[in-house]
Design a protein around this motif. Structure first.
Motif, PDB file in Angstrom:
ATOM      1  N   ASP A  28     -12.762  10.535   0.238  1.00 21.90           N
ATOM      2  CA  ASP A  28     -13.050   9.362   1.060  1.00 21.90           C
ATOM      3  C   ASP A  28     -13.885   8.333   0.286  1.00 21.90           C
ATOM      4  O   ASP A  28     -14.890   7.823   0.787  1.00 21.90           O
ATOM      5  CB  ASP A  28     -13.764   9.770   2.349  1.00 21.90           C
ATOM      6  CG  ASP A  28     -13.750   8.663   3.395  1.00 21.90           C
ATOM      7  OD1 ASP A  28     -12.772   7.883   3.426  1.00 21.90           O
ATOM      8  OD2 ASP A  28     -14.732   8.561   4.164  1.00 21.90           O
ATOM      9  N   THR A  39      -3.467   0.332  -3.343  1.00 17.87           N
ATOM     10  CA  THR A  39      -3.248  -0.958  -2.698  1.00 17.87           C
ATOM     11  C   THR A  39      -3.077  -1.987  -3.797  1.00 17.87           C
ATOM     12  O   THR A  39      -3.964  -2.166  -4.632  1.00 17.87           O
ATOM     13  CB  THR A  39      -4.449  -1.344  -1.801  1.00 17.87           C
ATOM     14  OG1 THR A  39      -4.675  -0.290  -0.861  1.00 17.87           O
ATOM     15  CG2 THR A  39      -4.180  -2.641  -1.066  1.00 17.87           C
ATOM     16  N   TYR A  98     -13.576   5.125  -3.057  1.00 13.63           N
ATOM     17  CA  TYR A  98     -12.778   4.345  -3.995  1.00 13.63           C
ATOM     18  C   TYR A  98     -13.020   4.819  -5.422  1.00 13.63           C
ATOM     19  O   TYR A  98     -14.159   5.036  -5.827  1.00 13.63           O
ATOM     20  CB  TYR A  98     -13.134   2.858  -3.902  1.00 13.63           C
ATOM     21  CG  TYR A  98     -12.481   2.185  -2.731  1.00 13.63           C
ATOM     22  CD1 TYR A  98     -11.178   1.709  -2.823  1.00 13.63           C
ATOM     23  CD2 TYR A  98     -13.162   2.042  -1.525  1.00 13.63           C
ATOM     24  CE1 TYR A  98     -10.571   1.095  -1.744  1.00 13.63           C
ATOM     25  CE2 TYR A  98     -12.556   1.427  -0.444  1.00 13.63           C
ATOM     26  CZ  TYR A  98     -11.256   0.962  -0.563  1.00 13.63           C
ATOM     27  OH  TYR A  98     -10.647   0.366   0.508  1.00 13.63           O
ATOM     28  N   ASN A 154      -5.048  13.400  -3.564  1.00 16.92           N
ATOM     29  CA  ASN A 154      -4.349  12.542  -2.616  1.00 16.92           C
ATOM     30  C   ASN A 154      -4.930  11.146  -2.772  1.00 16.92           C
ATOM     31  O   ASN A 154      -6.129  10.935  -2.563  1.00 16.92           O
ATOM     32  CB  ASN A 154      -4.525  13.064  -1.189  1.00 16.92           C
ATOM     33  CG  ASN A 154      -3.812  14.380  -1.006  1.00 16.92           C
ATOM     34  OD1 ASN A 154      -2.635  14.497  -1.291  1.00 16.92           O
ATOM     35  ND2 ASN A 154      -4.533  15.390  -0.542  1.00 16.92           N
ATOM     36  N   LEU A 155      -4.063  10.204  -3.158  1.00 14.61           N
ATOM     37  CA  LEU A 155      -4.507   8.866  -3.511  1.00 14.61           C
ATOM     38  C   LEU A 155      -3.809   7.818  -2.665  1.00 14.61           C
ATOM     39  O   LEU A 155      -2.686   8.016  -2.194  1.00 14.61           O
ATOM     40  CB  LEU A 155      -4.213   8.592  -4.988  1.00 14.61           C
ATOM     41  CG  LEU A 155      -4.799   9.578  -5.994  1.00 14.61           C
ATOM     42  CD1 LEU A 155      -4.236   9.332  -7.377  1.00 14.61           C
ATOM     43  CD2 LEU A 155      -6.314   9.494  -5.988  1.00 14.61           C
ATOM     44  N   ARG A 156      -4.485   6.682  -2.498  1.00 18.46           N
ATOM     45  CA  ARG A 156      -3.873   5.514  -1.847  1.00 18.46           C
ATOM     46  C   ARG A 156      -4.037   4.328  -2.789  1.00 18.46           C
ATOM     47  O   ARG A 156      -5.153   3.972  -3.185  1.00 18.46           O
ATOM     48  CB  ARG A 156      -4.521   5.224  -0.502  1.00 18.46           C
ATOM     49  CG  ARG A 156      -3.836   4.062   0.220  1.00 18.46           C
ATOM     50  CD  ARG A 156      -4.370   3.834   1.619  1.00 18.46           C
ATOM     51  NE  ARG A 156      -5.782   3.492   1.584  1.00 18.46           N
ATOM     52  CZ  ARG A 156      -6.735   4.149   2.256  1.00 18.46           C
ATOM     53  NH1 ARG A 156      -6.435   5.182   3.004  1.00 18.46           N
ATOM     54  NH2 ARG A 156      -7.985   3.754   2.178  1.00 18.46           N
ATOM     55  N   GLU A 184       0.850  -1.182   0.000  1.00 23.64           N
ATOM     56  CA  GLU A 184       0.000   0.000   0.000  1.00 23.64           C
ATOM     57  C   GLU A 184       0.889   1.235   0.000  1.00 23.64           C
ATOM     58  O   GLU A 184       1.909   1.271   0.693  1.00 23.64           O
ATOM     59  CB  GLU A 184      -0.903  -0.007   1.227  1.00 23.64           C
ATOM     60  CG  GLU A 184      -1.919   1.092   1.232  1.00 23.64           C
ATOM     61  CD  GLU A 184      -2.897   0.941   2.375  1.00 23.64           C
ATOM     62  OE1 GLU A 184      -3.772   0.063   2.280  1.00 23.64           O
ATOM     63  OE2 GLU A 184      -2.754   1.692   3.348  1.00 23.64           O
ATOM     64  N   GLN A 185       0.497   2.233  -0.802  1.00 24.86           N
ATOM     65  CA  GLN A 185       1.270   3.466  -0.871  1.00 24.86           C
ATOM     66  C   GLN A 185       0.319   4.634  -1.102  1.00 24.86           C
ATOM     67  O   GLN A 185      -0.597   4.552  -1.920  1.00 24.86           O
ATOM     68  CB  GLN A 185       2.286   3.396  -2.000  1.00 24.86           C
ATOM     69  CG  GLN A 185       3.180   4.603  -2.080  1.00 24.86           C
ATOM     70  CD  GLN A 185       4.295   4.434  -3.089  1.00 24.86           C
ATOM     71  OE1 GLN A 185       4.439   3.405  -3.718  1.00 24.86           O
ATOM     72  NE2 GLN A 185       5.085   5.466  -3.254  1.00 24.86           N
ATOM     73  N   SER A 186       0.548   5.723  -0.379  1.00 26.31           N
ATOM     74  CA  SER A 186      -0.210   6.956  -0.568  1.00 26.31           C
ATOM     75  C   SER A 186       0.676   7.976  -1.255  1.00 26.31           C
ATOM     76  O   SER A 186       1.885   8.039  -1.004  1.00 26.31           O
ATOM     77  CB  SER A 186      -0.680   7.510   0.779  1.00 26.31           C
ATOM     78  OG  SER A 186      -1.578   6.605   1.386  1.00 26.31           O
ATOM     79  N   SER A 195       0.435  11.986  -3.774  1.00 22.02           N
ATOM     80  CA  SER A 195      -0.339  13.072  -4.377  1.00 22.02           C
ATOM     81  C   SER A 195      -0.009  13.134  -5.855  1.00 22.02           C
ATOM     82  O   SER A 195       1.154  13.045  -6.245  1.00 22.02           O
ATOM     83  CB  SER A 195       0.012  14.410  -3.729  1.00 22.02           C
ATOM     84  OG  SER A 195      -0.398  14.423  -2.392  1.00 22.02           O
ATOM     85  N   ASN A 230      -9.447   7.595  -3.346  1.00 21.71           N
ATOM     86  CA  ASN A 230      -9.284   9.043  -3.295  1.00 21.71           C
ATOM     87  C   ASN A 230      -9.434   9.464  -1.835  1.00 21.71           C
ATOM     88  O   ASN A 230     -10.538   9.422  -1.279  1.00 21.71           O
ATOM     89  CB  ASN A 230     -10.333   9.724  -4.179  1.00 21.71           C
ATOM     90  CG  ASN A 230     -10.135  11.220  -4.254  1.00 21.71           C
ATOM     91  OD1 ASN A 230      -9.730  11.864  -3.294  1.00 21.71           O
ATOM     92  ND2 ASN A 230     -10.439  11.777  -5.416  1.00 21.71           N
ATOM     93  N   ILE A 231      -8.340   9.838  -1.224  1.00 21.75           N
ATOM     94  CA  ILE A 231      -8.331  10.203   0.194  1.00 21.75           C
ATOM     95  C   ILE A 231      -9.139  11.477   0.430  1.00 21.75           C
ATOM     96  O   ILE A 231      -9.853  11.592   1.423  1.00 21.75           O
ATOM     97  CB  ILE A 231      -6.872  10.367   0.695  1.00 21.75           C
ATOM     98  CG1 ILE A 231      -6.132   9.028   0.582  1.00 21.75           C
ATOM     99  CG2 ILE A 231      -6.832  10.914   2.116  1.00 21.75           C
ATOM    100  CD1 ILE A 231      -4.637   9.112   0.778  1.00 21.75           C
TER     101      ILE A 231
END
Length: 102
Positions: free
Chosen positions: A35, A15, A37, A11-13, A2-4, A6, A31-32
């Motif tokens: 909030d 997995t 997916y 701001n994305l995460r 997992e990596q977050s 920008s 999309n952080i």
């Protein structure tokens, strides 16, 4: 994995996981900021642009560094043979035009 990060003011995460039944990689992109997916369990194939159908300026591309041009056959391929790239759609098209090479 997992990596977050920008990218393009988002701001994305990401997995990333290996699916042993399909013998391939899948990912979720979250999309952080909103909030929510963007996508879940999306598959990755060598040299195929993932997210091309979305209205984003970028795609994710799985590249086979060995130049065999084949998909994963084991979980260890990501460390040894595969590389996940984020590139603009135009960079992807240019790479295709000149023969995709890692």
């Amino acid at each position: 994995m997992e990596q977050s990060f920008s990218l393009y003011n988002m701001n994305l995460r990401l997995t990333l996981r290996y699916n042993a039944i399909l013998t391939g990689y899948q990912f979720d992109l979250f999309n952080i900021d909103n909030d929510e997916y963007i996508t879940k369990n999306k598959g990755l194939s060598v040299s195929s642009p993932s997210l091309i159908e979305y209205n984003f300026p970028f795609v994710l591309v799985l590249v086979d560094k060995s130049t065999l041009g084949i998909n994963a056959i084991s979980q260890s391929d990501l460390n040894n043979r595969m590389q996940l790239l984020i590139m603009t759609k135009e960079e992807y098209r240019a790479a295709i035009r000149q023969g995709f090479r890692a």
